[in-house]
Enzyme design. Structure first.
Site, PDB file in Angstrom:
ATOM      1  N   SER A 114     147.125  37.831   3.847  1.00  0.00           N
ATOM      2  CA  SER A 114     146.897  39.130   3.205  1.00  0.00           C
ATOM      3  C   SER A 114     147.077  39.131   1.693  1.00  0.00           C
ATOM      4  O   SER A 114     146.837  40.168   1.057  1.00  0.00           O
ATOM      5  CB  SER A 114     147.825  40.186   3.817  1.00  0.00           C
ATOM      6  OG  SER A 114     147.363  40.562   5.094  1.00  0.00           O
ATOM      7  N   LYS A 167     144.301  40.498  -0.428  1.00  0.00           N
ATOM      8  CA  LYS A 167     144.135  41.905  -0.807  1.00  0.00           C
ATOM      9  C   LYS A 167     144.402  42.166  -2.287  1.00  0.00           C
ATOM     10  O   LYS A 167     144.065  43.240  -2.798  1.00  0.00           O
ATOM     11  CB  LYS A 167     145.017  42.770   0.091  1.00  0.00           C
ATOM     12  CG  LYS A 167     144.511  42.776   1.533  1.00  0.00           C
ATOM     13  CD  LYS A 167     145.540  43.264   2.538  1.00  0.00           C
ATOM     14  CE  LYS A 167     144.971  43.150   3.955  1.00  0.00           C
ATOM     15  NZ  LYS A 167     145.981  43.267   5.004  1.00  0.00           N
ATOM     16  N   SER A 187     149.642  46.811   3.909  1.00  0.00           N
ATOM     17  CA  SER A 187     148.743  45.694   4.204  1.00  0.00           C
ATOM     18  C   SER A 187     147.698  46.060   5.246  1.00  0.00           C
ATOM     19  O   SER A 187     147.356  45.256   6.119  1.00  0.00           O
ATOM     20  CB  SER A 187     149.543  44.468   4.660  1.00  0.00           C
ATOM     21  OG  SER A 187     148.783  43.289   4.514  1.00  0.00           O
TER      22      SER A 187
END
Length: 385
Positions: A68, A71, A124
């Site tokens: 993640s 991101k 997230s």
């Protein structure tokens, strides 16, 4: 047994035992010590955000899954392609129900880009990442991913490729610790990004039932009030394992720490940052609006014009490294009037250990008009006699 034979036998057995034991050292012991910091991360780096100088690294260019931490780029591209973060719009229903971490988007919800970015960076949310991608990509998620890869190319990153907006494992979805640090340094230049990632708690609406979604930042170093910590992003997948990106600002120096595939991502990030803050300090190498020299002006109302640089430059240095900094001024020998203020006339170059690390343009400080008739006549008379 002969004494010499006995001694040889003992030495041989000790050698065999030592060799055998070396084959079974646990992975946790196979750490590399960098500047007094032991790291288990498969790849790690600390850079100073403004200059990009690498302060500490371990396999910084190895291509790895990033989970993640993807991101960070998703947020950066969204911020650079959204005019109004607070405009409410209908989220794309294709974002609903994706696997992994989520802010639990419902069909036909109406949220703002700011709401989605908070859900993206604090909780997230994989669904938030898709909703962002569909919005910025005008309904085409592939167009958004293409923007992510274009941004990576713009930043001159050679070990990064994105397949998606969220970071779920994919064969050609990868980055390196160094590339990810550069992406983060760029993102931290954006005020909205800085405000979002340092937010510890937030509420965003659930437009379907009128209640609020309560978000908590997952970055433990931010939640623990580590001195100067600005948060940023964590991540985990089965392939990437634990990943963490941290920004920390002290005494005007912002450091970005990245660990990929790391056993104790928060503790190792903290150790890396503390080590670098202890070893390095931000040194002013070039002040803003610094006078450089004068350049001769031919046929001007005055004989010369002063020059200066506009942009300041700081660089992180360890004790004793200042003497490794060298500067070089490249200026035009002569100018011809008229000369305009802020006319480019040269370059101020800064080197560290003979490597060029910064270039600033040199400009004129004032307008210089050509000589009037009286001045020209006086010059003729002076030259005659």
């Amino acid at each position: 047994m002969d004494k010499k034979l006995f001694t040889f036998t003992i030495i041989f057995l000790l050698a065999v035992i030592t060799f055998a034991s070396s084959l079974f050292i646990p992975k946790t012991e196979q750490c590399i010590s960098l500047q007094g910091t032991s790291l288990s991360a498969k790849s790690a780096v600390v850079i100073e955000a403004k200059s990009g100088r690498v302060l500490l690294e371990q396999n910084k260019d190895e291509r790895l899954a990033m989970a993640s931490t993807t991101k960070i780029m998703t947020a950066l591209v969204a911020l650079e392609n959204t005019k109004d973060l607070d405009e409410i719009f209908a989220t794309d229903n294709r974002a609903v129900g994706i696997e992994g971490t989520s802010i639990y988007l419902k069909k036909d919800e109406h949220l703002s880009m700011r709401h989605l970015l908070l859900g993206l960076m604090l909780s997230s949310g994989n669904d938030a990442s898709l909703a962002i991608g569909y919005k910025v990509g005008n309904g085409d998620i592939n167009k958004f991913v293409e923007l992510m890869n274009q941004k990576a190319a713009e930043l001159n990153l050679h070990n990064t490729h994105f397949d998606n907006t969220h970071g779920l494992d994919s064969q050609t979805h990868y980055t390196s610790a160094y590339d990810l640090a550069i992406i983060t340094a760029k993102a931290m230049e954006n005020k909205d990004f800085r405000e979002i990632v340092k937010t510890k708690f937030a509420q965003i609406p659930n437009s379907k039932n009128g209640e609020s979604r309560f978000l908590r930042n997952k970055h433990k170093l931010l939640q623990s009030n580590m001195d100067g910590c600005e948060g940023v992003k964590t991540g985990f997948t089965d392939n990437a394992r634990r990943c963490c990106v941290t920004s920390c600002m002290r005494d005007g120096m912002r450091l970005i720490a990245v660990v990929l595939n790391c056993q104790d991502m928060f503790e190792e990030s903290r150790k890396m940052l503390e080590s670098c803050f202890e070893l390095y300090s931000n040194q002013t190498i070039l002040e803003a609006n610094k006078y450089i020299d004068s350049v001769k002006v031919e046929n001007g109302a005055v004989d010369s014009v002063k020059t200066y640089t506009k942009t300041p430059f700081n660089y992180p240095l360890k004790a004793g490294e200042l003497e490794k900094i060298n500067t070089k001024v490249v200026l035009k020998n002569i100018l011809t009037a008229p000369v305009k203020k802020d006319e480019e006339v040269g370059e101020f170059k800064i080197y560290f250990e003979n490597n060029l690390i910064f270039v600033s343009k040199i400009y004129t400080m004032e307008d210089i008009e050509t000589k009037d008739f009286g001045q020209k006549l006086k010059d003729i008379v002076d030259n005659w006699y």
